[in-house]
Motif scaffolding. Sequence first.
Motif, PDB file in Angstrom:
ATOM      1  N   ILE A  93      20.282  35.206  34.474  1.00 28.09           N
ATOM      2  CA  ILE A  93      21.070  36.430  34.950  1.00 28.09           C
ATOM      3  C   ILE A  93      22.302  36.131  35.747  1.00 28.09           C
ATOM      4  N   PHE A  94      21.745  35.041  36.924  1.00 24.06           N
ATOM      5  CA  PHE A  94      22.716  34.749  37.940  1.00 24.06           C
ATOM      6  C   PHE A  94      24.185  33.921  37.093  1.00 24.06           C
ATOM      7  N   ALA A  95      23.676  32.994  36.144  1.00 21.95           N
ATOM      8  CA  ALA A  95      24.624  32.364  35.410  1.00 21.95           C
ATOM      9  C   ALA A  95      25.637  33.072  34.515  1.00 21.95           C
ATOM     10  N   VAL A  96      24.897  34.414  34.185  1.00 20.97           N
ATOM     11  CA  VAL A  96      25.986  35.350  33.326  1.00 20.97           C
ATOM     12  C   VAL A  96      26.800  36.133  34.558  1.00 20.97           C
ATOM     13  N   ARG A  97      26.099  36.236  35.553  1.00 21.13           N
ATOM     14  CA  ARG A  97      27.019  37.115  36.549  1.00 21.13           C
ATOM     15  C   ARG A  97      28.164  36.245  37.178  1.00 21.13           C
ATOM     16  N   ARG A  98      27.785  34.967  37.025  1.00 25.67           N
ATOM     17  CA  ARG A  98      28.838  33.893  37.329  1.00 25.67           C
ATOM     18  C   ARG A  98      30.023  33.944  36.488  1.00 25.67           C
ATOM     19  N   ILE A  99      29.771  34.437  35.262  1.00 24.52           N
ATOM     20  CA  ILE A  99      31.044  34.224  34.184  1.00 24.52           C
ATOM     21  C   ILE A  99      31.627  35.654  34.115  1.00 24.52           C
ATOM     22  N   LEU A 100      30.869  36.848  34.329  1.00 20.18           N
ATOM     23  CA  LEU A 100      31.365  37.898  34.262  1.00 20.18           C
ATOM     24  C   LEU A 100      32.107  38.638  35.537  1.00 20.18           C
ATOM     25  N   GLU A 101      31.477  38.205  36.734  1.00 14.56           N
ATOM     26  CA  GLU A 101      31.897  38.975  38.054  1.00 14.56           C
ATOM     27  C   GLU A 101      33.476  38.379  38.390  1.00 14.56           C
ATOM     28  N   PRO A 102      33.537  36.940  38.330  1.00 17.30           N
ATOM     29  CA  PRO A 102      34.961  36.560  38.476  1.00 17.30           C
ATOM     30  C   PRO A 102      35.959  37.118  37.654  1.00 17.30           C
ATOM     31  N   ALA A 103      35.818  37.403  36.536  1.00 18.91           N
ATOM     32  CA  ALA A 103      36.534  37.983  35.494  1.00 18.91           C
ATOM     33  C   ALA A 103      36.803  39.278  36.013  1.00 18.91           C
ATOM     34  N   ALA A 104      35.716  40.188  36.569  1.00 15.57           N
ATOM     35  CA  ALA A 104      36.070  41.368  36.926  1.00 15.57           C
ATOM     36  C   ALA A 104      36.823  41.426  38.290  1.00 15.57           C
ATOM     37  N   SER A 105      36.507  40.571  39.209  1.00 17.10           N
ATOM     38  CA  SER A 105      37.456  40.417  40.220  1.00 17.10           C
ATOM     39  C   SER A 105      38.769  40.329  40.033  1.00 17.10           C
ATOM     40  N   ALA A 106      39.219  39.313  39.010  1.00 16.22           N
ATOM     41  CA  ALA A 106      40.637  39.045  38.707  1.00 16.22           C
ATOM     42  C   ALA A 106      41.238  40.278  38.110  1.00 16.22           C
ATOM     43  N   LEU A 107      40.305  41.082  37.236  1.00 17.97           N
ATOM     44  CA  LEU A 107      40.757  42.249  36.585  1.00 17.97           C
ATOM     45  C   LEU A 107      41.098  43.478  37.663  1.00 17.97           C
ATOM     46  N   ALA A 108      40.129  43.712  38.556  1.00 17.97           N
ATOM     47  CA  ALA A 108      40.348  44.550  39.457  1.00 17.97           C
ATOM     48  C   ALA A 108      41.598  44.226  40.488  1.00 17.97           C
ATOM     49  N   ALA A 109      41.775  43.103  40.710  1.00 18.78           N
ATOM     50  CA  ALA A 109      43.301  42.628  41.414  1.00 18.78           C
ATOM     51  C   ALA A 109      44.381  43.243  40.880  1.00 18.78           C
ATOM     52  N   ASP A 115      42.790  54.394  45.734  1.00 12.92           N
ATOM     53  CA  ASP A 115      41.170  55.232  45.900  1.00 12.92           C
ATOM     54  C   ASP A 115      40.201  54.042  45.699  1.00 12.92           C
ATOM     55  N   ASP A 116      40.283  53.154  44.566  1.00 12.19           N
ATOM     56  CA  ASP A 116      39.412  51.937  44.276  1.00 12.19           C
ATOM     57  C   ASP A 116      39.420  51.159  45.745  1.00 12.19           C
ATOM     58  N   LEU A 117      40.337  50.714  46.191  1.00 13.35           N
ATOM     59  CA  LEU A 117      40.503  49.830  47.363  1.00 13.35           C
ATOM     60  C   LEU A 117      39.925  50.545  48.615  1.00 13.35           C
ATOM     61  N   ALA A 118      40.208  52.040  48.808  1.00 12.72           N
ATOM     62  CA  ALA A 118      39.656  52.763  49.976  1.00 12.72           C
ATOM     63  C   ALA A 118      38.077  52.651  49.847  1.00 12.72           C
ATOM     64  N   LEU A 193      37.671  41.059  49.061  1.00 12.71           N
ATOM     65  CA  LEU A 193      38.558  42.344  49.086  1.00 12.71           C
ATOM     66  C   LEU A 193      39.968  42.117  49.363  1.00 12.71           C
ATOM     67  N   GLU A 194      40.408  41.049  50.120  1.00 12.80           N
ATOM     68  CA  GLU A 194      41.567  40.692  50.718  1.00 12.80           C
ATOM     69  C   GLU A 194      42.351  40.295  49.471  1.00 12.80           C
ATOM     70  N   ALA A 195      41.803  39.454  48.620  1.00 13.07           N
ATOM     71  CA  ALA A 195      42.323  38.789  47.599  1.00 13.07           C
ATOM     72  C   ALA A 195      42.804  40.016  46.535  1.00 13.07           C
ATOM     73  N   ILE A 196      41.835  40.689  46.307  1.00 18.12           N
ATOM     74  CA  ILE A 196      42.104  41.961  45.330  1.00 18.12           C
ATOM     75  C   ILE A 196      43.185  42.919  45.981  1.00 18.12           C
ATOM     76  N   THR A 197      43.099  43.218  47.222  1.00 19.91           N
ATOM     77  CA  THR A 197      44.059  44.075  47.725  1.00 19.91           C
ATOM     78  C   THR A 197      45.466  43.514  47.665  1.00 19.91           C
ATOM     79  N   ASP A 200      45.997  39.212  44.169  1.00 20.14           N
ATOM     80  CA  ASP A 200      45.914  37.693  43.764  1.00 20.14           C
ATOM     81  C   ASP A 200      44.614  37.755  42.991  1.00 20.14           C
ATOM     82  N   GLY A 201      44.612  37.912  41.936  1.00 14.93           N
ATOM     83  CA  GLY A 201      43.587  37.784  40.742  1.00 14.93           C
ATOM     84  C   GLY A 201      42.810  36.544  40.774  1.00 14.93           C
ATOM     85  N   GLU A 202      43.741  35.457  40.863  1.00 15.76           N
ATOM     86  CA  GLU A 202      43.053  33.847  40.721  1.00 15.76           C
ATOM     87  C   GLU A 202      42.206  33.507  41.824  1.00 15.76           C
ATOM     88  N   LEU A 203      42.866  33.937  42.981  1.00 15.94           N
ATOM     89  CA  LEU A 203      41.926  33.665  44.335  1.00 15.94           C
ATOM     90  C   LEU A 203      40.645  34.791  44.340  1.00 15.94           C
TER      91      LEU A 203
END
Length: 223
Positions: A93-109, A115-118, A193-197, A200-203
């Motif tokens: 499960i953690f291996a799958v999270r390691r694939i999906l969640e970085p992609a989610a952070s980049a997309l969120a950036a 409202d999302d950032l707040a 959060l700072e990178a998303i704000t 900077d999707g890559e960071l």
Amino acid sequence: MAVTDEAILRIKEMILAGELAPGDRLPPEKELSERLGLSRSSLREAVKALEVIRVLDVRRGDGTYVTSLEPRLLLEAMSFVVDLHDDQSVLEIFAVRRILEPAASALAARNADEDDLARLREVIESVDHATDVEGLVAHDLEFHRGIADATGNSYLAGLIDSLSSHTVRARIWRGITQEDAVGRTLAEHHAILEAITTGDGELASALTVAHVSGVEQWLRSAL
């Protein structure tokens, strides 16, 4: 096996043998540590862990008691420690999270609005170094849920939320047994959060890889 885990299993054996029953008060710390052949600090950590999972009830100024749960439920609650060491699926499960969640952070950036950032800032500000383990895990779940929601992809958010719900026990155990888990988690969340704000999707992605991998690496060593 970690010393804290050994202490917990020794207490479990006492319940199995009928030496401790629901409602019983534990012997004094010095007596119990000598009886179990463990240091008092290890016993203290075990008691703290068992208090978190509602097996023990620490009454300040009175003593430590086995909760009123029937023996079967007590043993089920304690079995999560053993399960954590035996169940390899949580690593997958953690291996799958390691694939999906970085992609989610980049997309969120790219997609997060004010409202999302707040919301993410509010989640981070709701905890500090005094937060207990349960509060930390609740914060961690909410923070990652907030990032997933900020992607604008509800299907991805649902997948991440479903995966996270299966890692709660591992996160609680890490919070109990790893030194300064609260400080480390908060620092990593602030950086993500700072990178998303700043957009900077890559960071954001790289920081999330490091964040999830840290828990995964700890879990591998625990197993």
